[in-house]
Motif scaffolding. Structure first.
Motif, mmCIF file in Angstrom:
data_model
loop_
_atom_site.group_PDB
_atom_site.id
_atom_site.type_symbol
_atom_site.label_atom_id
_atom_site.label_comp_id
_atom_site.label_asym_id
_atom_site.label_seq_id
_atom_site.Cartn_x
_atom_site.Cartn_y
_atom_site.Cartn_z
ATOM 1 N N LYS A 261 0.850 -1.184 0.000
ATOM 2 C CA LYS A 261 0.000 0.000 0.000
ATOM 3 C C LYS A 261 0.892 1.242 0.000
ATOM 4 C CE LYS A 261 -4.171 -1.876 0.618
ATOM 5 N NZ LYS A 261 -5.278 -1.722 -0.352
ATOM 6 N N GLU A 262 0.854 1.992 -1.068
ATOM 7 C CA GLU A 262 1.603 3.236 -1.151
ATOM 8 C C GLU A 262 0.976 4.238 -0.169
ATOM 9 O OE1 GLU A 262 4.215 3.935 -3.058
ATOM 10 O OE2 GLU A 262 4.310 2.160 -4.342
ATOM 11 N N TYR A 263 1.757 4.628 0.840
ATOM 12 C CA TYR A 263 1.231 5.490 1.908
ATOM 13 C C TYR A 263 2.253 6.580 2.222
ATOM 14 C CZ TYR A 263 -0.829 6.704 6.470
ATOM 15 O OH TYR A 263 -1.384 7.369 7.546
ATOM 16 N N PRO A 264 2.442 7.542 1.314
ATOM 17 C CA PRO A 264 3.431 8.600 1.530
ATOM 18 C C PRO A 264 2.965 9.618 2.571
ATOM 19 C CG PRO A 264 2.201 9.033 -0.484
ATOM 20 C CD PRO A 264 1.736 7.689 0.024
ATOM 21 N N ILE A 265 3.737 9.763 3.638
ATOM 22 C CA ILE A 265 3.328 10.665 4.719
ATOM 23 C C ILE A 265 4.454 11.569 5.212
ATOM 24 C CG2 ILE A 265 1.460 9.187 5.562
ATOM 25 C CD1 ILE A 265 3.372 8.165 7.729
ATOM 26 N N LEU A 266 5.688 11.348 4.756
ATOM 27 C CA LEU A 266 6.814 12.036 5.384
ATOM 28 C C LEU A 266 7.231 13.318 4.672
ATOM 29 C CD1 LEU A 266 9.057 9.002 6.387
ATOM 30 C CD2 LEU A 266 7.531 10.350 7.838
ATOM 31 N N THR A 267 7.491 13.253 3.380
ATOM 32 C CA THR A 267 8.037 14.402 2.668
ATOM 33 C C THR A 267 7.395 14.523 1.295
ATOM 34 O OG1 THR A 267 9.809 13.177 1.561
ATOM 35 C CG2 THR A 267 10.270 13.985 3.802
ATOM 36 N N GLU A 268 7.707 15.615 0.614
ATOM 37 C CA GLU A 268 7.258 15.766 -0.769
ATOM 38 C C GLU A 268 7.857 14.662 -1.633
ATOM 39 O OE1 GLU A 268 7.336 19.029 -4.440
ATOM 40 O OE2 GLU A 268 8.307 19.479 -2.525
ATOM 41 N N GLY A 269 9.101 14.292 -1.322
ATOM 42 C CA GLY A 269 9.729 13.203 -2.054
ATOM 43 C C GLY A 269 8.994 11.887 -1.883
ATOM 44 N N SER A 270 8.375 11.700 -0.729
ATOM 45 C CA SER A 270 7.577 10.497 -0.492
ATOM 46 C C SER A 270 6.418 10.426 -1.483
ATOM 47 C CB SER A 270 7.030 10.492 0.933
ATOM 48 O OG SER A 270 8.049 10.563 1.899
ATOM 49 N N THR A 271 5.707 11.546 -1.608
ATOM 50 C CA THR A 271 4.555 11.596 -2.511
ATOM 51 C C THR A 271 4.984 11.436 -3.958
ATOM 52 O OG1 THR A 271 3.340 13.018 -0.969
ATOM 53 C CG2 THR A 271 2.595 12.990 -3.249
ATOM 54 N N LEU A 272 6.047 12.140 -4.365
ATOM 55 C CA LEU A 272 6.541 12.030 -5.735
ATOM 56 C C LEU A 272 6.921 10.587 -6.067
ATOM 57 C CD1 LEU A 272 8.806 15.226 -5.973
ATOM 58 C CD2 LEU A 272 6.622 14.841 -7.152
ATOM 59 N N SER A 273 7.564 9.917 -5.120
ATOM 60 C CA SER A 273 7.988 8.535 -5.343
ATOM 61 C C SER A 273 6.796 7.607 -5.504
ATOM 62 C CB SER A 273 8.874 8.068 -4.184
ATOM 63 O OG SER A 273 10.052 8.829 -4.097
ATOM 64 N N SER A 274 5.802 7.745 -4.630
ATOM 65 C CA SER A 274 4.616 6.898 -4.738
ATOM 66 C C SER A 274 3.859 7.154 -6.032
ATOM 67 C CB SER A 274 3.695 7.133 -3.538
ATOM 68 O OG SER A 274 4.203 6.516 -2.374
ATOM 69 N N GLN A 275 3.703 8.409 -6.381
ATOM 70 C CA GLN A 275 3.030 8.734 -7.640
ATOM 71 C C GLN A 275 3.757 8.094 -8.822
ATOM 72 O OE1 GLN A 275 3.242 13.012 -7.284
ATOM 73 N NE2 GLN A 275 1.091 13.183 -6.651
ATOM 74 N N PHE A 276 5.075 8.167 -8.794
ATOM 75 C CA PHE A 276 5.888 7.644 -9.885
ATOM 76 C C PHE A 276 5.767 6.123 -9.979
ATOM 77 C CE2 PHE A 276 9.743 7.388 -12.522
ATOM 78 C CZ PHE A 276 9.614 8.543 -13.276
ATOM 79 N N GLY B 286 1.753 5.766 11.168
ATOM 80 C CA GLY B 286 3.182 5.664 10.905
ATOM 81 C C GLY B 286 3.502 4.530 9.961
ATOM 82 N N THR B 287 4.718 4.553 9.458
ATOM 83 C CA THR B 287 5.193 3.500 8.561
ATOM 84 C C THR B 287 6.490 2.923 9.099
ATOM 85 O OG1 THR B 287 6.354 5.166 7.221
ATOM 86 C CG2 THR B 287 4.136 4.516 6.505
ATOM 87 N N PRO B 288 6.754 1.635 8.817
ATOM 88 C CA PRO B 288 5.818 0.718 8.154
ATOM 89 C C PRO B 288 4.761 0.216 9.125
ATOM 90 C CG PRO B 288 7.793 -0.472 8.767
ATOM 91 C CD PRO B 288 8.037 0.961 9.144
ATOM 92 N N THR B 289 3.592 -0.089 8.596
ATOM 93 C CA THR B 289 2.564 -0.806 9.353
ATOM 94 C C THR B 289 2.160 -2.016 8.531
ATOM 95 O OG1 THR B 289 1.720 1.154 10.488
ATOM 96 C CG2 THR B 289 0.226 -0.713 10.285
#
Length: 253
Positions: free
Chosen positions: A134-149, A222-225
């Motif tokens: 499950k893509e769950y980006p919560i930490l940084t903008e880079g987290s979201t960009l990585s999951s989107q990618f 939090g991650t990982p869960t």
């Protein structure tokens, strides 16, 4: 006439875990001096037997853990379809495995990175585990960009491409920026520009949004869960501990 204070020795004995005959104890019937003496006696006892306090604290923790586990099980049962068959999350391992592990992860999470190789080893060595990411980006903008990618790569190229990019992203040490992600994809033989364009689509953001909604319903912050069948593991655990959890689930049938 006030009855003599017989409850103090019995109460102290109960604190020590000793068996005593049942007898009435009414705190409201105590005089001020009796209450003072009672308080001093308890204090002296606890100072002499501090392990009693630790036992009480551990008993409270065990009770709270059991209550949380019950709540987790109920929440998981009510959200089975979204967890185990949402139609868009990547599924690996053995599709017919008797244990399903769902991992809520963030590519920029240090503990997710630490868990990555151990989860890989667990799934590969076991052979009967179904793994859902499950893509769950919560930490940084880079987290979201990585999951989107990663999701965009799956939509364009399929599951194998997702897995290749997922593994590269979770181990990538450079900052996750639009430029570094495109370069990474190109290096792996994909069209990074096409993935970057698809990554900004509503379809991708909707999938991530649904994962966030699911995490909120499950009280995941939090991650990982990990969800292992009907149980929840909040946070990183080493490989041996994960194996023990899987074995316990199988033993329960």
């Amino acid at each position: 006439m006030r009855k003599p204070l017989l409850a103090l020795p019995a109460t102290l004995a109960l604190l020590a875990g000793l068996s005593q005959p049942a007898m009435a104890f009414d705190p409201a019937a105590m005089t001020d001096s009796e209450k003072t003496a009672f308080g001093i006696a308890i204090r002296d006892y606890l100072l002499s037997h501090p392990e009693v306090v630790m036992e009480a604290v551990q008993a409270l923790r065990d009770k709270e853990y059991a209550a949380q586990s019950d709540r987790d099980t109920q929440m998981i049962a009510s959200l089975e379809d979204q967890l185990f068959d949402d139609g868009y999350s990547w599924v690996g391992g053995n599709p017919e495995g008797d244990v399903t592990i769902v991992e809520f992860m963030d590519y920029r999470c240090g503990y997710c990175r630490q868990a990555f190789s151990e989860v890989e080893e667990l799934v590969a060595s076991d052979g009967n585990i179904r793994l859902i990411v499950k893509e769950y980006p919560i930490l940084t903008e880079g987290s979201t960009l990585s999951s989107q990618f990663a999701i965009a790569a799956k939509l364009i190229y399929g599951d194998d491409a997702y897995k290749t990019l997922h593994d590269a992203l979770i181990t990538m040490r450079a900052d996750a920026t639009p430029e570094t992600l495109v370069d990474l994809a190109n290096t792996l033989g994909f069209d990074g520009a096409s993935i970057a364009t698809r990554a900004q689509s509503f379809e991708v953001s909707d999938m991530i949004g649904r994962n966030h909604d699911l995490a909120r319903q499950l009280q995941i912050s939090g991650t990982p869960t990990f969800i292992l069948n009907g149980t929840m593991q909040r946070g990183y655990e080493p490989l041996d501990s994960m194996r023990a959890r899987v074995a316990a689930l199988r033993a329960e049938g």
